[in-house]
Design a protein around this motif. Structure first.
Motif, PDB file in Angstrom:
ATOM      1  N   TRP A 202     -71.514 -14.365  23.814  1.00  0.00           N
ATOM      2  CA  TRP A 202     -70.957 -15.174  24.387  1.00  0.00           C
ATOM      3  C   TRP A 202     -70.233 -16.198  23.151  1.00  0.00           C
ATOM      4  O   TRP A 202     -68.589 -16.410  23.715  1.00  0.00           O
ATOM      5  CB  TRP A 202     -71.679 -15.469  25.864  1.00  0.00           C
ATOM      6  N   SER A 314     -68.349 -22.356  28.734  1.00  0.00           N
ATOM      7  CA  SER A 314     -67.712 -21.530  28.036  1.00  0.00           C
ATOM      8  C   SER A 314     -66.379 -21.081  29.067  1.00  0.00           C
ATOM      9  O   SER A 314     -66.042 -19.986  28.509  1.00  0.00           O
ATOM     10  CB  SER A 314     -68.598 -20.256  27.927  1.00  0.00           C
ATOM     11  N   PHE A 330     -66.276 -17.848  30.027  1.00  0.00           N
ATOM     12  CA  PHE A 330     -67.842 -16.754  29.381  1.00  0.00           C
ATOM     13  C   PHE A 330     -69.607 -17.260  29.827  1.00  0.00           C
ATOM     14  O   PHE A 330     -69.122 -17.687  30.079  1.00  0.00           O
ATOM     15  CB  PHE A 330     -67.649 -16.601  28.026  1.00  0.00           C
ATOM     16  N   PRO A 332     -72.737 -15.581  29.628  1.00  0.00           N
ATOM     17  CA  PRO A 332     -73.088 -14.754  29.344  1.00  0.00           C
ATOM     18  C   PRO A 332     -74.603 -13.938  30.203  1.00  0.00           C
ATOM     19  O   PRO A 332     -74.940 -14.477  30.838  1.00  0.00           O
ATOM     20  CB  PRO A 332     -74.109 -16.263  28.557  1.00  0.00           C
ATOM     21  N   THR A 338     -72.137 -10.181  27.062  1.00  0.00           N
ATOM     22  CA  THR A 338     -70.945 -10.983  28.588  1.00  0.00           C
ATOM     23  C   THR A 338     -70.149 -10.838  29.214  1.00  0.00           C
ATOM     24  O   THR A 338     -69.069 -10.004  29.163  1.00  0.00           O
ATOM     25  CB  THR A 338     -70.185 -12.149  27.002  1.00  0.00           C
ATOM     26  N   MET A 340     -67.180 -11.448  30.842  1.00  0.00           N
ATOM     27  CA  MET A 340     -65.795 -12.067  30.603  1.00  0.00           C
ATOM     28  C   MET A 340     -64.354 -12.193  31.633  1.00  0.00           C
ATOM     29  O   MET A 340     -64.375 -11.375  32.506  1.00  0.00           O
ATOM     30  CB  MET A 340     -64.932 -11.038  29.306  1.00  0.00           C
TER      31      MET A 340
END
Ligand code: FES
Ligand SMILES: [Fe+2]
Length: 448
Positions: A202, A314, A330, A332, A338, A340
């Motif tokens: 990530w 993130s 993102f 993880p 990841t 997304m």
């Protein structure tokens, strides 16, 4: 680190943050603490599996129907299903009886959604409600003595704009509004959601969002051809990166280009190579109608934001301003994958035709030829995926990597994890402190 931290009983906040009581007293918090500043690698102070004390987008609400959905998030295996109120809830996927996956794992267990509003373990039929309480141990009988003693860990969830967010922390959750940028709550903003799993860590995707790769990786492509951008001269190289604004949980970043707006940076001569790069620029021309990007734009996002955005935990939004906004969040999955979330945003809600046009444009052009699939998946993705980049290598960072240095060494100390679970002892012992890391201009590493 102290034994207090590792057994998770008393994770002391460095700044006395309220609401930081560890709700899961048995959690081994030590595993969430990064190894420390031993180098300037990707996971220097950035946790490989993500910051824990945050809300993350998990799944689109519409995908949770009668059948539960299993996801691995931040290394935890989690099952999502609908409770008796038809709300999406999340429990650990591991049955507290003997460890079978409540979701049925990869082969969907036939009995796991037998009772609407509950989840039933496909092995011995222990059945849990939306709070994680075992309400019936089917094969242990109606008088089971074990059933009332069994609970599966519940993760707080909240649905916003059709996306289920999950609190991954071991301390009490903050309001969702604290973690999501304000545009998520603006009724005039239409949001389209695109979800894809990427085979990379990530943090690589965060770092990629504001470094100097643009003129190398993204110089061609069908999108730029269709929009005519391909003919516009771009600065081929930067003179560094500037942290233009810094807040409690974010920084804004802008490339440094010379005062002439990069006019003489469209092509450079590299003496040891004996060549110019890009090799040919004669076909690029300056449009006489070129808009000064620093002018405020009507209905644009972030008119006052000086650069792209990195935000904890993130969130990356590369554009400074524009009529639509491409914001990525993102989540993880594990060290090499990841989830997304790309949120394409536009201020259209009050004008029906405009809204319909945006949806049409999004589904016909934006997803396929614009950011999510063309730019990110076909251009960024192949250079960072597992097998194409080694995140554990020794790295040397330079002037264009200033945002990366901030991300790896300064942002972690702003994180809720640092405040709530890393503990003061670790901060005292770390090789790099915020004070040492203060020199924004000192991008010629090493910093330590
Ligand atoms: S392992 Fe789940 S009921 Fe036995
Ligand atoms: Fe990119």
């Amino acid at each position: 680190m102290t034994s207090q931290q590792t057994n998770g009983q008393q994770a002391t906040g460095t700044n006395g943050t309220s609401g930081s009581n560890v709700t899961n007293g048995t959690a081994d918090l030590g595993k969430y603490i990064p190894k420390g500043a031993s180098g300037i690698g990707v996971h220097d102070m950035v946790p490989e599996l993500g910051y824990r004390e945050y809300w993350y987008p998990a799944v689109e609400q519409k995908l949770i129907r009668r059948q539960p959905v299993a996801l691995t998030l931040l290394g935890d295996q989690i099952v999502f299903f609908r409770d008796q109120k038809d709300e999406v809830v999340a429990l650990t996927d591991t049955c507290p009886h003997r460890g079978a996956f409540l979701s049925g794992g990869t082969s969907k267990g036939p009995g796991n959604h037998e009772f609407k509003g509950f989840i039933t373990c496909p092995y011995h039929g222990y059945t849990f409600d939306g709070t994680g309480q075992c309400v019936a141990a089917l094969t242990d009988g109606p008088d089971s003595k074990l059933a009332p003693k069994l609970t599966a860990r519940k993760y707080p969830t909240q649905t916003q704009r059709g996306v289920v967010y999950i609190w991954m922390g071991v301390t009490e959750p903050v309001p969702l509004e604290e973690d999501l940028p304000e545009e998520f709550f603006d009724p005039d903003v239409e949001i389209m959601t695109y979800v894809k799993n990427w085979p990379m860590n990530w943090s690589l995707t965060m770092e990629n969002s504001r470094d100097s790769h643009n003129s190398k990786i993204h110089r061609g492509g069908i999108r730029r051809l269709i929009t005519g951008q391909i003919f516009n001269p771009l600065p081929a190289f930067w003179e560094g990166t500037e942290i233009t604004e810094e807040g409690d949980n974010y920084i804004c970043i802008a490339p440094k280009v010379r005062q002439d707006n990069g006019k003489n940076m469209e092509q450079g001569y590299f003496p040891l190579l004996g060549k110019k790069w890009p090799q040919h620029v004669w076909w690029r021309f300056r449009s006489p109608r070129r808009v000064n990007p620093l002018n405020e734009q009507k209905n644009a996002f972030n008119n006052r934001r000086p650069g792209g955005l990195y935000r904890l935990p993130s969130i990356a939004c590369p554009s400074a301003r524009g009529h639509s906004q491409h914001l990525r969040y993102f989540t993880p999955i594990d060290a090499n994958n990841t989830r997304m979330f790309t949120f394409a945003m536009k201020k259209v809600r009050t004008r029906l035709l405009h809204k319909l046009w945006w949806k049409f444009f999004y589904h016909t052009f934006y997803v396929y030829f614009n950011a999510p699939q063309t730019t990110n998946e076909k251009e960024d993705f192949p250079i960072q995926a597992v097998g194409t980049l080694d995140p554990h290598s020794d790295q040397k960072l330079g002037a264009t990597d200033a945002a990366i240095i901030f991300w790896r060494r300064r942002m972690p100390w702003k994180s809720r994890d640092a405040q709530r679970i890393w503990g003061k002892a670790m901060a005292d012992n770390a090789a790099v402190t915020i004070e040492q890391d203060e020199q924004r201009e000192a991008v010629e590493l090493p910093l330590s």
